[in-house]
Write a protein that holds these residues in place. Structure first.
Motif, PDB file in Angstrom:
ATOM      1  N   LEU A   9       0.869  -1.175   0.000  1.00 48.31           N
ATOM      2  CA  LEU A   9       0.000   0.000   0.000  1.00 48.31           C
ATOM      3  C   LEU A   9       0.905   1.223   0.000  1.00 48.31           C
ATOM      4  CD1 LEU A   9      -2.601  -1.171   2.700  1.00 48.31           C
ATOM      5  CD2 LEU A   9      -2.722  -1.435   0.205  1.00 48.31           C
ATOM      6  N   ASP A  10       1.235   1.691  -1.182  1.00 44.49           N
ATOM      7  CA  ASP A  10       2.256   2.715  -1.352  1.00 44.49           C
ATOM      8  C   ASP A  10       1.688   4.121  -1.165  1.00 44.49           C
ATOM      9  OD1 ASP A  10       4.625   3.979  -1.838  1.00 44.49           O
ATOM     10  OD2 ASP A  10       4.846   3.288  -3.903  1.00 44.49           O
ATOM     11  N   ARG A  11       1.421   4.437   0.096  1.00 45.22           N
ATOM     12  CA  ARG A  11       0.922   5.759   0.447  1.00 45.22           C
ATOM     13  C   ARG A  11       1.136   6.004   1.922  1.00 45.22           C
ATOM     14  NH1 ARG A  11      -5.184   6.824   0.713  1.00 45.22           N
ATOM     15  NH2 ARG A  11      -4.722   7.444   2.836  1.00 45.22           N
ATOM     16  N   SER A  12       1.396   7.233   2.280  1.00 45.30           N
ATOM     17  CA  SER A  12       1.451   7.640   3.682  1.00 45.30           C
ATOM     18  C   SER A  12       0.052   8.007   4.157  1.00 45.30           C
ATOM     19  CB  SER A  12       2.374   8.852   3.849  1.00 45.30           C
ATOM     20  OG  SER A  12       3.701   8.500   3.586  1.00 45.30           O
ATOM     21  N   PRO A  26      -9.840  -4.044  -2.749  1.00 48.01           N
ATOM     22  CA  PRO A  26      -9.917  -4.592  -1.392  1.00 48.01           C
ATOM     23  C   PRO A  26     -10.483  -6.011  -1.338  1.00 48.01           C
ATOM     24  CG  PRO A  26     -11.597  -2.915  -1.703  1.00 48.01           C
ATOM     25  CD  PRO A  26     -10.721  -2.893  -2.929  1.00 48.01           C
ATOM     26  N   LYS A  27     -11.178  -6.427  -2.374  1.00 46.22           N
ATOM     27  CA  LYS A  27     -11.759  -7.777  -2.412  1.00 46.22           C
ATOM     28  C   LYS A  27     -10.915  -8.739  -3.254  1.00 46.22           C
ATOM     29  CE  LYS A  27     -15.692  -6.419  -0.438  1.00 46.22           C
ATOM     30  NZ  LYS A  27     -15.638  -6.316   0.975  1.00 46.22           N
ATOM     31  N   ILE A  84      -2.409   6.465   5.745  1.00 46.41           N
ATOM     32  CA  ILE A  84      -3.584   5.599   5.628  1.00 46.41           C
ATOM     33  C   ILE A  84      -4.239   5.562   7.000  1.00 46.41           C
ATOM     34  CG2 ILE A  84      -4.377   3.231   5.249  1.00 46.41           C
ATOM     35  CD1 ILE A  84      -2.213   3.028   3.065  1.00 46.41           C
ATOM     36  N   ASN A  85      -5.500   5.995   7.035  1.00 43.02           N
ATOM     37  CA  ASN A  85      -6.147   6.179   8.332  1.00 43.02           C
ATOM     38  C   ASN A  85      -7.081   5.024   8.691  1.00 43.02           C
ATOM     39  OD1 ASN A  85      -8.996   6.824   7.573  1.00 43.02           O
ATOM     40  ND2 ASN A  85      -8.009   8.533   6.499  1.00 43.02           N
ATOM     41  N   THR A  86      -7.526   5.033   9.935  1.00 34.52           N
ATOM     42  CA  THR A  86      -8.334   3.926  10.447  1.00 34.52           C
ATOM     43  C   THR A  86      -9.687   3.817   9.741  1.00 34.52           C
ATOM     44  OG1 THR A  86      -9.066   5.330  12.279  1.00 34.52           O
ATOM     45  CG2 THR A  86      -7.216   3.831  12.701  1.00 34.52           C
ATOM     46  N   ASP A  87     -10.218   4.924   9.213  1.00 36.80           N
ATOM     47  CA  ASP A  87     -11.470   4.846   8.449  1.00 36.80           C
ATOM     48  C   ASP A  87     -11.254   4.134   7.121  1.00 36.80           C
ATOM     49  OD1 ASP A  87     -13.339   6.015  10.185  1.00 36.80           O
ATOM     50  OD2 ASP A  87     -12.648   8.017   9.645  1.00 36.80           O
ATOM     51  N   GLU A  88     -10.066   4.216   6.565  1.00 42.13           N
ATOM     52  CA  GLU A  88      -9.764   3.485   5.341  1.00 42.13           C
ATOM     53  C   GLU A  88      -9.478   2.007   5.640  1.00 42.13           C
ATOM     54  OE1 GLU A  88      -7.654   6.680   2.442  1.00 42.13           O
ATOM     55  OE2 GLU A  88      -6.657   6.342   4.381  1.00 42.13           O
ATOM     56  N   ILE A  89      -8.959   1.729   6.817  1.00 38.45           N
ATOM     57  CA  ILE A  89      -8.680   0.353   7.219  1.00 38.45           C
ATOM     58  C   ILE A  89      -9.988  -0.389   7.493  1.00 38.45           C
ATOM     59  CG2 ILE A  89      -7.603  -1.100   8.989  1.00 38.45           C
ATOM     60  CD1 ILE A  89      -5.467   1.198   9.261  1.00 38.45           C
ATOM     61  N   PRO A 132     -15.084  -9.030   6.119  1.00 36.42           N
ATOM     62  CA  PRO A 132     -15.237  -8.691   4.692  1.00 36.42           C
ATOM     63  C   PRO A 132     -15.012  -7.219   4.350  1.00 36.42           C
ATOM     64  CG  PRO A 132     -17.376  -9.225   5.674  1.00 36.42           C
ATOM     65  CD  PRO A 132     -16.331  -9.466   6.724  1.00 36.42           C
ATOM     66  N   TYR A 133     -14.853  -6.370   5.353  1.00 37.10           N
ATOM     67  CA  TYR A 133     -14.791  -4.928   5.097  1.00 37.10           C
ATOM     68  C   TYR A 133     -13.378  -4.355   5.161  1.00 37.10           C
ATOM     69  CZ  TYR A 133     -19.615  -5.988   6.115  1.00 37.10           C
ATOM     70  OH  TYR A 133     -20.850  -6.574   6.125  1.00 37.10           O
ATOM     71  N   ILE A 134     -12.379  -5.214   5.233  1.00 41.83           N
ATOM     72  CA  ILE A 134     -10.987  -4.778   5.316  1.00 41.83           C
ATOM     73  C   ILE A 134     -10.642  -3.839   4.150  1.00 41.83           C
ATOM     74  CG2 ILE A 134     -10.179  -6.859   4.122  1.00 41.83           C
ATOM     75  CD1 ILE A 134      -7.586  -6.678   5.783  1.00 41.83           C
ATOM     76  N   LEU A 135     -10.119  -2.691   4.494  1.00 39.96           N
ATOM     77  CA  LEU A 135      -9.615  -1.696   3.535  1.00 39.96           C
ATOM     78  C   LEU A 135     -10.643  -1.282   2.487  1.00 39.96           C
ATOM     79  CD1 LEU A 135      -6.104  -3.332   3.075  1.00 39.96           C
ATOM     80  CD2 LEU A 135      -6.605  -1.281   4.414  1.00 39.96           C
ATOM     81  N   GLU A 136     -11.914  -1.432   2.819  1.00 37.37           N
ATOM     82  CA  GLU A 136     -12.992  -1.169   1.859  1.00 37.37           C
ATOM     83  C   GLU A 136     -12.975   0.248   1.281  1.00 37.37           C
ATOM     84  OE1 GLU A 136     -17.163  -2.785   2.373  1.00 37.37           O
ATOM     85  OE2 GLU A 136     -17.512  -0.660   2.785  1.00 37.37           O
ATOM     86  N   ASP A 137     -12.639   1.233   2.094  1.00 33.61           N
ATOM     87  CA  ASP A 137     -12.669   2.622   1.625  1.00 33.61           C
ATOM     88  C   ASP A 137     -11.306   3.152   1.183  1.00 33.61           C
ATOM     89  OD1 ASP A 137     -15.369   2.724   1.996  1.00 33.61           O
ATOM     90  OD2 ASP A 137     -15.321   4.029   3.762  1.00 33.61           O
ATOM     91  N   LEU A 138     -10.298   2.296   1.094  1.00 37.85           N
ATOM     92  CA  LEU A 138      -8.972   2.739   0.667  1.00 37.85           C
ATOM     93  C   LEU A 138      -8.957   2.922  -0.845  1.00 37.85           C
ATOM     94  CD1 LEU A 138      -6.037   3.382   1.412  1.00 37.85           C
ATOM     95  CD2 LEU A 138      -5.531   0.956   1.064  1.00 37.85           C
ATOM     96  N   LYS A 139      -8.574   4.094  -1.269  1.00 40.06           N
ATOM     97  CA  LYS A 139      -8.507   4.407  -2.697  1.00 40.06           C
ATOM     98  C   LYS A 139      -7.047   4.558  -3.120  1.00 40.06           C
ATOM     99  CE  LYS A 139     -13.001   4.803  -2.835  1.00 40.06           C
ATOM    100  NZ  LYS A 139     -13.584   3.552  -2.446  1.00 40.06           N
TER     101      LYS A 139
END
Length: 175
Positions: free
Chosen positions: A11-14, A50-51, A16-21, A37-44
């Protein structure tokens, strides 16, 4: 004894917050397993799914600085735990996230940027994997026919938490 390491999710970004996790809308779930099933669901991130199989098969996450920033919720490490993630490697971590990882028996390993850049050079290797020796303070990155070992430090107490399986197991063993 728990094994630390395995296939890597890069995950090449600084920052990354808990809402993205783990998105906040799932914090009402009753068990840790319900978060799975929701791991990293909102990480863009470009090309990130994420799936996808890289996320499902990962046992180690490699990221950049300030990983786990945002809220202090324990749900972020929990979603990693139930998905088989044993370690997160980054340049730095939000303080509470880092301690929550240790408290759950997972490793939060800090490495200098130059070492992370070398590790990220394996991001396109389908066989990228990390083997972690918690007691010895060494991790070995392999992939693409190459291998390199890096040294890291974890405080003696946090190392004891990780090796025990987390705070509850540590307390059961000590008290």
């Amino acid at each position: 004894m728990k094994t630390f390491g395995g296939p890597v999710l890069f995950l090449d970004r600084s920052d990354i917050n808990t809402d993205e996790i783990i998105p906040a809308k799932y914090l009402t779930e009753i068990t840790k397993e319900d978060l799975k099933p929701y791991i990293l669901e909102d990480l863009k991130l470009p090309g990130f799914d994420p799936k996808g199989p890289k996320t499902r098969n990962a046992r180690v996450i490699v990221s950049r600085a300030n990983f786990g920033c945002g809220s202090s919720r324990e749900h972020a490490p929990w979603v990693f735990e139930v998905n088989g993630i044993t370690a997160v490697i980054g340049e730095s971590f939000a303080r509470i996230f880092r301690q929550n990882m240790f408290n759950c028996g997972m490793a939060a390993i800090e490495l200098p940027k130059a070492d992370l850049d070398l590790i990220f050079s394996h991001a396109q290797d389908d066989d990228a994997a990390v083997n972690i020796d918690i007691e010895g303070g060494k991790l070995t990155m392999s992939g693409g026919g190459k291998e390199k070992t890096f040294n890291f430090e974890i405080s003696p107490f946090d190392k004891a938490l990780v090796l025990a399986g987390g705070w509850v197991d540590y307390a059961d063993q000590k008290y």
